[in-house]
Design a protein around this motif. Structure first.
Motif: not given
Ligand SMILES: Nc1ncnc2c1ncn2[C@@H]1O[C@H](COP(=O)(O)OP(=O)(O)OP(=O)(O)O)[C@@H](O)[C@H]1O
Ligand SMILES: [Mg+2]
Lengths: 264, 251
Positions: A105, A73, B123-129, A83
């Motif tokens: 974040q 992360f 997208a969730m994983r990419a955005l920090g969750t 995407f």
């Protein structure tokens, strides 16, 4: 961002087959290739959403191969990604969508006021400042794409990955989107990777620069030369079959590769 | 032969991996309290009408059926205790869980499944969750809290349904019915009646999440995942119910 002999397998024919390349800080890259050639897989592997079965992946000079999700992360926070189908959260409003990376974040600590301001700036940049309260289902495909671009850039990441930003859009909308990406690239000097099936997208990336003074796109150089630090890659069935500048791409005689080059 | 078994064995292994990760993440931050409350609303408040209906009518039917058997022994006055015990021990937990499985395992699987096929999970994983933290954990917690509550409510309206029959049809007095029911129920029964829905809540939410998160292949895949979630969680509930009952019987 660097791939060293990366292979990604889903069983059956590998989606990426022994792919190596290196994108330096501040460079941009256009990845061409027909449907199913592995373009999306490259981007997802680069930020650890998919895991290579062979080879190593480096992001910001850190080896991320085989890292656990929790350890990813902090490094993903430095990357923005659009995407292919925008992947907006359809249970959230446009404002909540764009603020999502800011809120979630850990490295970003903004209060509500600052978050709202950043979101509004990002949405105004893509000319959608009036849609904050709407839901993604109420927007057109091109608008959703622009929201996705705002969401990818709202944290001002050093590296931005765009998966097929113009797919399924009419040529005018597509060119507008590309103009936005060029503007985003040149204003922040972000490393930019664009995956696309349209060679014109690459042309725009290569030929134009955003001019701060006039606020418009200008030809990168008077003799029609390319933006420096921009290279093209061509993918075919999971293999990297070309890597080089726009001029080298134009000179290629390979029938598959020259299929992507429009000659005027 | 081994190839045929490989698929299911791998799935079961992945299921327990997901469950293990979720349980390990339970105490870890972030907790997303808003998502938990939201899920409790969808799950608990949303399921309430159907749970009330099912609970009430199972009490009615049980009182009617039991009274026939009891009459042959001249023991109609025992309707209260019998309805109470069957409801609290078995019917309440199982029926409520099955209803909630049909409603919420399907809901969870289709929601997460659509998110999976439209890349929203990525997208969730990419955005920090972490999807486990953000999606699975709130659903597990919300179901584990709400299902025992719903079961208790179903038990109560079931008893009420039984009472209407006992009073109106069987001509028992109010105190005969309620005193009998009250005296019949022991702590053991209440423990059993609450532990069961708690465990089935884990089954429903985890199976729903698991089927949703591993959806592939577009909208058709979402439909498949939804059906699978309902079937698998219902079967597990019945099988586990036999085991748990056996444990309490020998206690
Ligand atoms: N999650 C997955 N599971 C199985 N196979 C996959 C998965 N993702 C991609 N593939 C396979 O990998 C190959 C490359 O897919 P990819 O999505 O990268 O294509 P693409 O170049 O992005 O195509 P398009 O331009 O249509 O988006 C395809 O053959 C696809 O079937
Ligand atoms: Mg793609």
């Amino acid at each position: 961002m660097r791939f060293e002999r990366v292979t990604v397998d889903f069983g059956g024919q590998p989606a990426l087959d022994d792919v190596s390349f290196d994108i330096r800080n501040g460079e941009s890259r256009v990845v061409l290739g027909e449907s199913g050639s592995g373009k999306t897989v490259i981007l997802k592997t680069a930020i650890g959403l998919l895991h290579p079965s062979k080879g190593r992946v480096f992001l910001f000079n850190e080896d991320i191969t085989g890292r656990r999700e929790q350890e990813m992360f902090s490094i993903r926070a430095r990357v923005g990604m659009l995407f292919q189908e925008s992947a907006l959260f359809d249970s959230l409003t446009i404002e909540e969508n764009v603020s999502y990376p800011l809120v979630n974040q850990k490295s970003i600590q903004l209060d509500e006021e600052q978050t709202h301001q950043r979101v509004e700036e990002a949405l105004t940049f893509v000319e959608l400042g009036h849609t904050l309260e709407k839901f993604p289902s109420e927007l057109s495909g091109g608008m959703r794409r622009r929201v996705g671009i705002a969401r990818a850039n709202v944290t001002e990441p050093a590296l931005v990955l765009y998966d097929s930003p113009t797919a399924g859009l009419d040529p005018i909308t597509a060119n507008n989107i590309m103009a936005l990406l060029v503007k985003e690239r040149d204003l922040r000097n972000a490393t930019t990777v664009i995956v696309t099936q349209r060679f014109q997208d690459g042309q725009i990336m290569a030929k134009y620069r955003f001019d701060r003074d006039s606020g418009e796109l200008r030809a990168a150089s008077s003799d029609g030369g390319s933006v420096s630090g921009l290279k093209f890659m061509v993918m075919r069935e999971g293999k990297l079959v070309f890597e080089g500048t726009r001029e080298e791409l134009g000179l290629s005689t390979d029938p598959y590769i020259s299929k992507f080059v429009l000659r005027h | 032969m081994l190839d045929i078994l490989k698929g299911p064995v791998l799935s079961i292994q992945e299921f327990f991996q997901l469950t293990g990760r979720t349980l390990k993440n339970l105490p870890k931050r972030p907790h997303y309290p808003r998502d938990i409350l939201n899920q409790m609303d969808i799950l608990g408040v949303g399921s309430l009408p159907i749970v009330l209906l099912v609970g009430f009518f199972s009490g009615v039917v049980m009182a009617l059926q039991m009274s026939r058997a009891l009459r042959t022994y001249g023991a109609v006055s025992q309707t209260g205790p019998i309805v109470a015990i069957t409801l609290v021990r078995e019917m309440g937990p199982v029926l409520t869980s099955i209803v909630v499985a049909g409603r919420n395992a399907a809901g969870i699987a289709s929601e997460l499944g659509s998110m999976k096929v439209t890349e929203q999970i990525d997208a969730m994983r990419a955005l920090g969750t972490d999807p486990v933290q953000k999606l699975v954990k709130p659903r597990l917690i919300a179901t584990a809290i709400m299902l025992p509550c719903l079961t208790a409510i179903a038990d109560f309206v079931g008893l009420l349904g039984g009472y209407l029959i006992a009073y109106g049809v069987l001509k028992l007095t109010t105190s005969e019915y309620w005193n009998g029911a009250y005296r019949a129920i022991e702590y053991n029964d209440i423990a059993q009646g609450l532990i069961k829905p708690f465990i089935y809540a884990m089954v429903i939410s985890m199976v729903g999440c698991f089927c949703g998160l591993r959806t592939t292949g577009g909208t058709q895949g979402v439909g498949l995942a939804t059906t699978q979630a309902v079937v698998v969680s219902s079967v597990w509930i019945f099988v586990l119910n036999a085991f748990i009952t056996q444990i309490f019987v020998t206690l």
